[in-house]
Structures are given as C-alpha cells and as structure tokens.
Design a protein around this motif. Structure first.
Motif, short mmCIF file in Angstrom:
data_model
loop_
_atom_site.label_atom_id
_atom_site.label_comp_id
_atom_site.label_asym_id
_atom_site.label_seq_id
_atom_site.Cartn_x
_atom_site.Cartn_y
_atom_site.Cartn_z
N ILE A 1 -22.43 -28.88 49.56
CA ILE A 1 -22.67 -29.52 48.26
C ILE A 1 -22.07 -28.67 47.13
O ILE A 1 -21.44 -29.19 46.21
CB ILE A 1 -24.20 -29.72 48.04
CG1 ILE A 1 -24.73 -30.77 49.02
CG2 ILE A 1 -24.50 -30.14 46.60
CD1 ILE A 1 -26.24 -30.88 49.06
N ALA A 2 -22.25 -27.36 47.25
CA ALA A 2 -21.71 -26.46 46.21
C ALA A 2 -20.19 -26.60 46.09
O ALA A 2 -19.65 -26.63 44.98
CB ALA A 2 -22.09 -25.01 46.52
N VAL A 3 -19.52 -26.70 47.22
CA VAL A 3 -18.05 -26.83 47.20
C VAL A 3 -17.65 -28.17 46.58
O VAL A 3 -16.74 -28.23 45.75
CB VAL A 3 -17.47 -26.67 48.63
CG1 VAL A 3 -16.00 -27.07 48.66
CG2 VAL A 3 -17.64 -25.25 49.11
N HIS B 1 -24.04 -21.11 36.32
CA HIS B 1 -24.99 -20.31 37.12
C HIS B 1 -26.33 -21.02 37.31
O HIS B 1 -27.08 -20.69 38.23
CB HIS B 1 -25.18 -18.91 36.53
CG HIS B 1 -25.81 -18.87 35.19
ND1 HIS B 1 -27.16 -18.87 35.02
CD2 HIS B 1 -25.28 -18.82 33.95
CE1 HIS B 1 -27.44 -18.81 33.74
NE2 HIS B 1 -26.32 -18.78 33.06
N LYS B 2 -26.60 -22.02 36.45
CA LYS B 2 -27.83 -22.80 36.66
C LYS B 2 -27.69 -23.67 37.92
O LYS B 2 -28.66 -23.94 38.61
CB LYS B 2 -28.11 -23.69 35.44
CG LYS B 2 -28.67 -22.91 34.25
CD LYS B 2 -30.11 -22.49 34.51
CE LYS B 2 -30.82 -21.97 33.29
NZ LYS B 2 -30.64 -20.55 33.04
N TYR B 3 -26.47 -24.10 38.21
CA TYR B 3 -26.24 -24.82 39.46
C TYR B 3 -26.54 -23.90 40.65
O TYR B 3 -27.13 -24.31 41.64
CB TYR B 3 -24.78 -25.31 39.54
CG TYR B 3 -24.50 -26.50 38.67
CD1 TYR B 3 -24.42 -26.37 37.28
CD2 TYR B 3 -24.31 -27.76 39.22
CE1 TYR B 3 -24.16 -27.47 36.47
CE2 TYR B 3 -24.04 -28.86 38.42
CZ TYR B 3 -23.98 -28.71 37.06
OH TYR B 3 -23.73 -29.80 36.26
N LEU B 4 -26.10 -22.65 40.51
CA LEU B 4 -26.37 -21.68 41.59
C LEU B 4 -27.86 -21.49 41.79
O LEU B 4 -28.33 -21.35 42.93
CB LEU B 4 -25.75 -20.33 41.23
CG LEU B 4 -24.29 -20.12 41.61
CD1 LEU B 4 -23.83 -18.79 41.08
CD2 LEU B 4 -24.11 -20.19 43.11
N LEU B 5 -28.60 -21.47 40.69
CA LEU B 5 -30.05 -21.33 40.80
C LEU B 5 -30.62 -22.49 41.61
O LEU B 5 -31.45 -22.28 42.51
CB LEU B 5 -30.68 -21.30 39.40
CG LEU B 5 -32.21 -21.42 39.35
CD1 LEU B 5 -32.88 -20.25 40.05
CD2 LEU B 5 -32.71 -21.53 37.90
N VAL B 6 -30.15 -23.71 41.31
CA VAL B 6 -30.66 -24.87 42.04
C VAL B 6 -30.29 -24.77 43.52
O VAL B 6 -31.13 -25.00 44.41
CB VAL B 6 -30.12 -26.19 41.43
CG1 VAL B 6 -30.51 -27.39 42.29
CG2 VAL B 6 -30.67 -26.36 40.02
N ALA C 1 -26.89 -15.90 51.27
CA ALA C 1 -26.61 -14.83 50.30
C ALA C 1 -25.16 -14.39 50.42
O ALA C 1 -24.45 -14.23 49.42
CB ALA C 1 -27.56 -13.65 50.53
N ARG C 2 -24.71 -14.20 51.65
CA ARG C 2 -23.31 -13.78 51.85
C ARG C 2 -22.34 -14.87 51.38
O ARG C 2 -21.40 -14.60 50.65
CB ARG C 2 -23.06 -13.45 53.33
CG ARG C 2 -21.64 -12.94 53.59
CD ARG C 2 -21.39 -12.70 55.06
NE ARG C 2 -22.22 -11.66 55.62
CZ ARG C 2 -22.02 -10.35 55.45
NH1 ARG C 2 -20.99 -9.93 54.75
NH2 ARG C 2 -22.82 -9.46 56.00
N ILE C 3 -22.61 -16.10 51.82
CA ILE C 3 -21.71 -17.21 51.46
C ILE C 3 -21.61 -17.36 49.95
O ILE C 3 -20.52 -17.51 49.39
CB ILE C 3 -22.22 -18.54 52.09
CG1 ILE C 3 -21.99 -18.53 53.59
CG2 ILE C 3 -21.56 -19.76 51.44
CD1 ILE C 3 -20.53 -18.61 54.00
N PHE C 4 -22.75 -17.29 49.27
CA PHE C 4 -22.72 -17.48 47.81
C PHE C 4 -22.04 -16.31 47.09
O PHE C 4 -21.36 -16.53 46.09
CB PHE C 4 -24.12 -17.74 47.27
CG PHE C 4 -24.56 -19.16 47.46
CD1 PHE C 4 -23.74 -20.22 47.10
CD2 PHE C 4 -25.79 -19.46 48.01
CE1 PHE C 4 -24.12 -21.54 47.28
CE2 PHE C 4 -26.19 -20.78 48.20
CZ PHE C 4 -25.35 -21.82 47.84
N GLY D 1 -18.84 -25.32 38.43
CA GLY D 1 -17.75 -24.53 39.01
C GLY D 1 -18.12 -23.06 38.89
O GLY D 1 -19.28 -22.72 38.70
N MET D 2 -17.13 -22.20 38.96
CA MET D 2 -17.41 -20.78 38.79
C MET D 2 -16.51 -20.22 37.68
O MET D 2 -16.10 -19.07 37.72
CB MET D 2 -17.15 -20.02 40.10
CG MET D 2 -18.23 -20.23 41.12
SD MET D 2 -19.83 -19.67 40.48
CE MET D 2 -20.74 -21.19 40.50
#
Lengths: 301, 183
Positions: free
Chosen positions: B18-20, A91-96, A122-125, B42-43
């Motif tokens: 990039i996330a993917v 989730h830290k990656y998501l923060l970045v 927001a929708r995509i994530f 990842g998730m």
C-alpha cells in the motif's frame, strides 16, 4: 507467544531497563502510543482515541498489546488521513502505516510472529523512507541545484534560527522577504515578472553543504539497511542515530523524528547491543527536548 | 500454529505494498497535477522547492469591463482555506474559498493605489497610469445578494535561479468564477 505486559515500569526499575527487558511488542506498543499522544494527528477523532487509549492502558496495562486497541487507533488515524489526504505531511502517512503494522503484529502474536512482523517492517520502512526520499531528491532539479535549501534558508521562518547560527546575516533574510513580497504585489510591475534578490555566495555555500550532506547521509542510511548484515546494520544504526540527533535540532518535524527513532529502536531490538538500544531510547527524550523554543530565542537575540 | 499464504501476505507484504502504491500516486500527482511533494504520502519532504513559501494565490474581482481589483485581505477562515488549497490547488479545492469570497463584503480606501514599474534590480522606473483599489474582506453579504462581478483566482509559483539570483513568479493555473457559478 508474546506475553502481554504483566508489570508496570515502576518497582524501582528504570524506564530504560523496563523497556529493554520487555519483549519487543510491548515496548514498541508503549512507544507507539506515546507517539500517537505526543505527535499524532491533532484532529479531534484521533486525538481523543489516542488519549483515551493511553488512559485505558495506564488503568489496564494488559490492553497495551491487544489487537482491538490497535485496530481502533489505526482505523481512527486512517479515517482522519483519508478525509483530508492532500494536506497531511508525508510522515503522517508513515504513522498510519506503522499503526497498522502494530495492529497486525498484535494479531500475529497467536502465530508467534509479532517480533518478526515488527522487525521486518522497521527495516523495510527505513529503506523505503531514505532511498525513496533520496531518489526524489536526485530527480528534483530544484534540489540538486541547491535552490530548495537556499529558498528554505531565505524564506522559511522555521529555518531562521538555524540560518542565524550558520552565520547568515538576518538582514539578508529580511531583505529577501521584502523583495519576494514586492514581486508578488499587485502594485508592482517587473520585467518578465523577474527580479534580483539579495542572496549571496555564503547563503548559497551553506545551502549546497546542507544539500549534499542530506543526500549522502540519506542514501547511506537506506543502503546500509538493505543487506541485513550485522556490520552494515551497526553502521546504519549509528548513522541513523547521528541523523536523528542532528536533524531535528534545526528541523521542527518532531513526529517524524520520533517515528524514525521508533523504527530504528524496533530494528535494533533484534540483535543490537544495549548501547545502541539505549541511544535510541535517549533520542526519544532528546526529540522532546528539541521542542524547547530555542529557535525564537536565537532569532530574537 | 502456522499462517496460511494470505496471512503471510497480510503479516509481511500488505502495508509495504500500500505504501508503494500511495507513493507512486503521490509522485504522479505532484508531477502532473500540482500536488506538493511535501504532501500525499510520498517521501519528498525537502526534495523540492515547492511548498507554501513558494506557492501563492492571487485573487481578483473582475467587473463587466474586465477591470480587475486585487483582494489582499482575507478573513481568518479564508486565510486558512487558502493555505490548505496551496498544497494541492485544483478546481474542487478552490470551490469553498470561491463560495466564501462571493458572499464576502469588501472594503477599500477611498483613493486607488498607483502601480509602479521597477527594474530587475528593484529601482523604481515610473508610476503607471494603472491604479488599483486594494480590497479587504469585511464581513458577509446578506443572503440572496449575489454580486455582479467575476472572481478570478490565479495560482502562482516562485521560480529561483540560484546562479543568477533571479526570482520570478510563474502563473500555473487560473480559475474564473462568474456570477452564480458557485452556490
């Protein structure tokens, strides 16, 4: 073009009303800056940047939606993440990613696209987080067998309070900890390095209930945000709110909870009712309150 | 003002792309290179029983005759290093811990501890002839004194069969660090 913040949330206006009456960008920027300060990286570089940014915005509110500010925050977060990438939670990656989205949105103000950038991401994530997570769970034999949550309940001290509230005898947890410790001891030899542990049918049932609840709710949230229809979004928001309000009581991953609430809030600002938006805003406070040391209290009493 | 195609790409597609890519890399590394599903972008949080509850490092000092003595007490900084390594155990991650251990002075009780064998249900079967000195880190060696033993670090993972309630440790990887292998 989105206007920069012109007034503070004071002047007798409540924080909730202030956030709702502002454009999406300033309110999302304010909540993201709070996320950075409360639950961001603890490494000095990022912590200092986030704290100085907060002070700067309090002194000069117009900085809140400046691209320069968000570039500095996003770059510092990226440097910290890349320098030690294998030890940071997902989730830290998501923060970045989200910090870069905010930086891009502040730049996109000059094209009047800031709101579109935020709402789209927001929708995509939300779809990405929940459907990829669900896919990984379905593909994981240790998840689908219930092994993952059974071991979490038995061995992860962060779940001890939840296990006790769920009716699992703390004696069982203590026994299993000792049994696993004996198995790894250099002074013991077990046949095939294997031993029976003192889990029981009830622990297994609780683990299976959590396993299936978690999977079903994650698939549902991710799938409901895919069609981008009003009814599906409404159902998705309600389910996401339920997930946020319930999950982060037992699971002490508050930064992730705050980020999910932020994504949901951003998406809800597009065309949701004030009621839904307010539920998200209250969830930010709820997550802060969930940090109270109730788990230790439950374990001790 | 209208954005061009590159700006549109940056505005709407760059970060998700990039996330993917990061998630795909994480999936590959967790499948084939022991990166925990909890880390790396990842998730897979709560997707796998593969966290520090279920991963362990066992460390031994091995003498010239192949006799091993287990290291069971680490310094605070070595414990922190070990916790970090557990999320993604690999040669380059092991090096700082190995270097620190080779410079460490160890102490043990005067008498070695006996090894005992157990049944699968946990009853003691017998006391074996094998004995170990359990080593605890206590301070650092003076500079220039590289010890004449080999350091062995094993990465083990707990496997659990919920149907039979059987737990076991599987050895996933072993690193052997002889004298002067680390500087």
């Amino acid at each position: 073009m989105t206007q920069a913040v012109a007034s503070s949330p004071g002047d007798g206006i409540s924080i909730l009303a202030w956030l709702r009456t502002r454009d999406i960008l300033p309110s999302v920027c304010a909540l993201t800056l709070c996320l950075c300060t409360f639950f961001g990286f603890q490494e000095a570089l990022f912590a200092i940047v986030a704290q100085v940014s907060l002070i700067a915005v309090l002194v000069r509110p117009d900085l809140l939606t400046r691209v320069e500010l968000w570039l500095v925050i996003a770059v510092s977060a990226t440097v910290v993440l890349v320098s030690d990438w294998s030890v940071f939670d997902n989730h830290k990656y998501l923060l970045v990613y989200w910090l870069w989205v905010v930086a891009i949105a502040t730049y996109a103000q000059s094209y009047s696209l800031a709101e579109d950038v935020l709402v789209w991401h927001a929708r995509i994530f939300l779809i990405f987080i929940f459907l990829i997570a669900a896919a990984q769970k379905v593909l994981s034999p240790t998840y689908m067998s219930g092994e993952m949550f059974e071991l979490k309940l038995l061995l992860d001290s962060r779940f001890a309070a939840f296990a006790k509230l769920a009716g699992i005898d703390p004696e069982v947890l203590a026994k299993v900890s000792l049994e696993v410790a004996s198995l790894r001891s250099p002074l013991t030899v077990f046949p095939d390095n294997t031993r029976l542990i003192s889990s029981n049918d009830y622990v297994r049932e609780v683990a299976l209930v959590i396993t299936w609840y978690d999977l079903i709710v994650q698939v549902a949230i991710g799938a409901l945000f895919v069609p981008a229809r009003k009814w599906a979004d409404r159902a998705g928001h309600l389910l996401l709110l339920f997930f946020i309000y319930t999950t982060y009581i037992p699971a002490p991953v508050f930064g992730f909870g705050w980020l999910l609430a932020l994504l949901g809030y951003t998406l809800s600002r597009k065309n949701e009712t004030p009621f839904i938006q307010n539920l998200y805003l209250v969830s930010f406070v709820a997550i802060l309150l969930y940090q109270m040391p109730w788990r230790e209290w439950v374990v001790l009493h | 003002m209208q954005p061009g195609w590159l700006q549109k790409f940056v505005f709407f597609a760059l970060i998700p792309s990039i996330a993917v890519l990061v998630a795909l890399r994480q999936g590959y590394l967790s499948k084939f290179d022991n990166l925990s599903t909890w880390k790396g972008g990842g998730m897979g949080m709560f997707a796998s029983a593969d966290s520090t509850d279920t991963r362990f490092l066992q460390m031994f000092i091995e003498d010239k005759d192949g006799r091993r003595e287990p290291i069971i007490g680490l310094s605070e900084s070595q414990t922190a290093m070990m916790r970090r390594i557990l999320w993604y155990p690999r040669g380059t991650a092991i090096e700082p811990l190995a270097e620190s251990l080779r410079r460490t002075r160890f102490v043990a009780s005067n008498e070695p501890s006996a090894v005992r064998s157990f049944s699968e249900t946990g009853e003691v079967l017998e006391t074996l002839e094998r004995k170990h000195y359990l080593l605890h880190a206590q301070g650092m060696r003076p500079a220039g004194q590289d010890p004449d033993w080999t350091l062995v670090i094993e990465f083990l993972r707990l496997a659990y069969d919920p149907a039979q309630r059987k737990a076991s440790f599987e050895r996933v990887d072993t690193w052997t660090i002889p004298k002067r292998a680390v500087q």
